[in-house]
Design a protein around this motif. Structure first.
Motif, PDB file in Angstrom:
ATOM      1  N   TYR A   1      47.223  77.017 -17.188  1.00 28.83           N
ATOM      2  CA  TYR A   1      46.341  77.083 -18.006  1.00 28.83           C
ATOM      3  C   TYR A   1      44.927  76.345 -17.450  1.00 28.83           C
ATOM      4  O   TYR A   1      44.835  75.218 -17.154  1.00 28.83           O
ATOM      5  CB  TYR A   1      46.620  75.821 -19.121  1.00 28.83           C
ATOM      6  CG  TYR A   1      47.789  76.219 -19.879  1.00 28.83           C
ATOM      7  CD1 TYR A   1      48.101  77.249 -20.711  1.00 28.83           C
ATOM      8  CD2 TYR A   1      49.302  75.410 -19.391  1.00 28.83           C
ATOM      9  CE1 TYR A   1      49.195  77.489 -21.221  1.00 28.83           C
ATOM     10  CE2 TYR A   1      50.443  75.613 -19.937  1.00 28.83           C
ATOM     11  CZ  TYR A   1      50.538  76.815 -21.031  1.00 28.83           C
ATOM     12  OH  TYR A   1      51.631  77.086 -21.640  1.00 28.83           O
TER      13      TYR A   1
ATOM     14  N   TYR B   1      48.970  67.781 -26.951  1.00 22.08           N
ATOM     15  CA  TYR B   1      48.703  68.980 -26.085  1.00 22.08           C
ATOM     16  C   TYR B   1      49.829  69.527 -25.406  1.00 22.08           C
ATOM     17  O   TYR B   1      49.625  70.098 -24.520  1.00 22.08           O
ATOM     18  CB  TYR B   1      47.352  68.830 -25.332  1.00 22.08           C
ATOM     19  CG  TYR B   1      46.114  68.491 -26.221  1.00 22.08           C
ATOM     20  CD1 TYR B   1      45.346  69.803 -26.765  1.00 22.08           C
ATOM     21  CD2 TYR B   1      45.771  67.161 -26.554  1.00 22.08           C
ATOM     22  CE1 TYR B   1      44.517  69.326 -27.581  1.00 22.08           C
ATOM     23  CE2 TYR B   1      44.843  67.130 -27.487  1.00 22.08           C
ATOM     24  CZ  TYR B   1      44.147  68.336 -27.968  1.00 22.08           C
ATOM     25  OH  TYR B   1      42.997  68.040 -28.969  1.00 22.08           O
TER      26      TYR B   1
ATOM     27  N   THR C   1      45.633  74.278 -29.012  1.00 15.54           N
ATOM     28  CA  THR C   1      44.451  73.872 -29.876  1.00 15.54           C
ATOM     29  C   THR C   1      44.695  72.900 -30.992  1.00 15.54           C
ATOM     30  O   THR C   1      45.555  73.239 -31.522  1.00 15.54           O
ATOM     31  CB  THR C   1      43.910  75.197 -30.303  1.00 15.54           C
ATOM     32  OG1 THR C   1      43.623  76.187 -29.262  1.00 15.54           O
ATOM     33  CG2 THR C   1      42.638  74.792 -30.847  1.00 15.54           C
TER      34      THR C   1
ATOM     35  N   THR D   1      40.870  72.806 -27.122  1.00 22.43           N
ATOM     36  CA  THR D   1      42.012  73.626 -26.503  1.00 22.43           C
ATOM     37  C   THR D   1      42.356  73.062 -25.040  1.00 22.43           C
ATOM     38  O   THR D   1      41.429  72.870 -24.304  1.00 22.43           O
ATOM     39  CB  THR D   1      41.787  74.952 -26.285  1.00 22.43           C
ATOM     40  OG1 THR D   1      41.408  75.619 -27.611  1.00 22.43           O
ATOM     41  CG2 THR D   1      43.104  75.693 -25.458  1.00 22.43           C
ATOM     42  N   ILE D   2      43.622  72.317 -24.949  1.00 22.58           N
ATOM     43  CA  ILE D   2      43.862  71.781 -23.708  1.00 22.58           C
ATOM     44  C   ILE D   2      45.279  72.306 -23.316  1.00 22.58           C
ATOM     45  O   ILE D   2      46.109  72.040 -24.269  1.00 22.58           O
ATOM     46  CB  ILE D   2      43.647  70.337 -23.428  1.00 22.58           C
ATOM     47  CG1 ILE D   2      42.411  69.737 -23.661  1.00 22.58           C
ATOM     48  CG2 ILE D   2      44.342  69.941 -22.243  1.00 22.58           C
ATOM     49  CD1 ILE D   2      42.381  68.271 -24.027  1.00 22.58           C
ATOM     50  N   HIS D   3      45.794  72.641 -22.197  1.00 17.63           N
ATOM     51  CA  HIS D   3      46.982  72.978 -21.869  1.00 17.63           C
ATOM     52  C   HIS D   3      47.670  74.127 -22.804  1.00 17.63           C
ATOM     53  O   HIS D   3      48.743  74.211 -23.141  1.00 17.63           O
ATOM     54  CB  HIS D   3      47.910  71.902 -22.004  1.00 17.63           C
ATOM     55  CG  HIS D   3      49.182  71.796 -21.114  1.00 17.63           C
ATOM     56  ND1 HIS D   3      50.392  71.532 -21.850  1.00 17.63           N
ATOM     57  CD2 HIS D   3      49.745  72.149 -19.972  1.00 17.63           C
ATOM     58  CE1 HIS D   3      51.303  71.667 -20.860  1.00 17.63           C
ATOM     59  NE2 HIS D   3      51.121  72.076 -20.113  1.00 17.63           N
TER      60      HIS D   3
ATOM     61  N   ALA E   1      40.013  74.119 -20.042  1.00 18.73           N
ATOM     62  CA  ALA E   1      39.886  73.627 -21.359  1.00 18.73           C
ATOM     63  C   ALA E   1      38.516  73.864 -22.029  1.00 18.73           C
ATOM     64  O   ALA E   1      37.508  73.892 -21.560  1.00 18.73           O
ATOM     65  CB  ALA E   1      40.077  71.943 -21.251  1.00 18.73           C
TER      66      ALA E   1
ATOM     67  N   ILE F   1      40.187  72.949 -14.665  1.00 24.53           N
ATOM     68  CA  ILE F   1      41.086  71.668 -14.849  1.00 24.53           C
ATOM     69  C   ILE F   1      41.003  71.373 -13.445  1.00 24.53           C
ATOM     70  O   ILE F   1      41.166  70.232 -13.194  1.00 24.53           O
ATOM     71  CB  ILE F   1      42.478  72.162 -15.156  1.00 24.53           C
ATOM     72  CG1 ILE F   1      42.364  72.494 -16.840  1.00 24.53           C
ATOM     73  CG2 ILE F   1      43.393  70.914 -15.015  1.00 24.53           C
ATOM     74  CD1 ILE F   1      42.014  71.322 -17.751  1.00 24.53           C
TER      75      ILE F   1
END
Lengths: 183, 144
Positions: free
Chosen positions: A89, A155, A126, A121-123, A92, A65
């Motif tokens: 996080y 997300y 999923t 999958t972000i932050h 991604a 990120i």
């Protein structure tokens, strides 16, 4: 008879190695873009790690990120600290498959439609995704391209109340990765 | 001129000045000058990579978002689009070479392209993390 079995095993092994191909890049590009009343948000990441396995169609990419570069420093700061929380996080990922991989002739140059299905999958959240794109076979390289929108709420990316009406609730993601065959 | 008009004019000038300063130094503030920033850590490149490889979580906490200076043996210089990337290789994985990838500041692209493989170099850059195969550094400059 034993030596025939050894010969068969070597031949099958050679065939498996001969047909299985992995295409990779560490310099893939992902651009995010959104336009809203408050301002235009645009950032590019050119360090996208990508791999495509043929003939299974397994397709994976990983993005850091903090490697997204914005024109405005303050926007980059807000993106990392308030929205994507990149300390918590840092990456991604996409793990999935090109479902119509059998329709793509990797030995013949051309642009082929491709459908990708998998989990994004972000932050830390999923979600299943299914998107269309293209695979271009040219000069031994494979270029995957796709453009799609994601909802920030999917997300768990929250927008502060003070700017909720001025920032777009979805973001356009453009993926362009040119992969070469792994030796 | 009446006193209250002077006060209003004075406040208006102050307001405009404040708006200009906020726009210039907050909203439109420039990106950090990574070439001039003092590094948070100076490390051997292989040791730096090994920290991520052996304990990703700890290394993330220590080095992500920090400016790191590394010294090590250059494997090669890559060009991708308009980018110049200095590559250190310390491992062979499922998807090929693994190590540290340093995207050079444009100012250092030409100099970096003249570097010979296997030479010992010192690079300073902004660490953005570890993507399971490589440690990524951005906005890098060469140090002599």
């Amino acid at each position: 008879m034993k030596k025939y079995w050894i010969l068969i095993i070597i031949t099958v092994g050679f065939c498996i190695n001969g047909f299985a191909q992995t295409y990779v890049t560490k310099n893939g590009m992902i651009r995010i873009y959104s336009e809203a009343p408050l301002e235009k948000i645009e950032a590019v990441n050119r360090q996208v790690n990508t791999a495509l396995l043929v003939p299974t169609g397994d397709f994976v990419f990983k993005v850091l990120i903090k490697s997204f570069n914005f024109e405005k420093a303050l926007m980059q700061e807000h993106f990392n600290e308030n929205y994507l929380e990149s300390d918590k996080y840092p990456e991604a990922t996409f793990l999935g498959k090109i479902t119509n991989i059998k329709d793509i002739n990797f030995t013949k140059e051309g642009i082929y439609p491709a459908t990708v299905e998998g989990k994004l999958t972000i932050h830390g959240q999923t979600h299943p995704v299914k998107q269309n794109g293209t695979l271009e076979i040219k000069n031994g390289a494979v270029t995957a391209k796709s453009k799609f929108n994601i909802l920030l709420s999917d997300y768990n990316i929250s927008i502060p109340n003070t700017v909720v009406n001025k920032i777009s609730k979805s973001i356009e993601v453009t993926v362009e990765v040119m992969m070469t065959k792994l030796n | 001129m009446k006193r209250w008009i002077k006060i209003i004019l004075g406040l208006a000038v102050l307001g405009i000045a404040a708006a200009f300063l906020i726009y210039h130094f907050v909203i439109n503030k420039p990106h950090p000058d990574f070439e001039k920033i003092k590094p948070n850590y100076s490390l051997n490149a292989r040791a730096f990579y090994n920290e991520f490889k052996t304990s990703k979580e700890n290394a993330h906490k220590l080095y992500n978002g920090k400016v790191i200076e590394i010294t090590g043996k250059l494997a090669r210089i890559e060009s991708a689009d308009t980018l110049t990337i200095a590559v250190f290789v310390f491992n062979q994985g499922m998807f090929g070479d693994e190590g540290i990838r340093c995207t050079m500041l444009k100012k250092f692209s030409a100099e970096a392209k003249k570097l010979k493989p296997d030479g010992i170099i010192r690079i300073k850059g902004y660490c953005t993390g570890f993507n399971e195969t490589d440690v990524i550094m951005e906005h890098c400059s060469l140090i002599y």
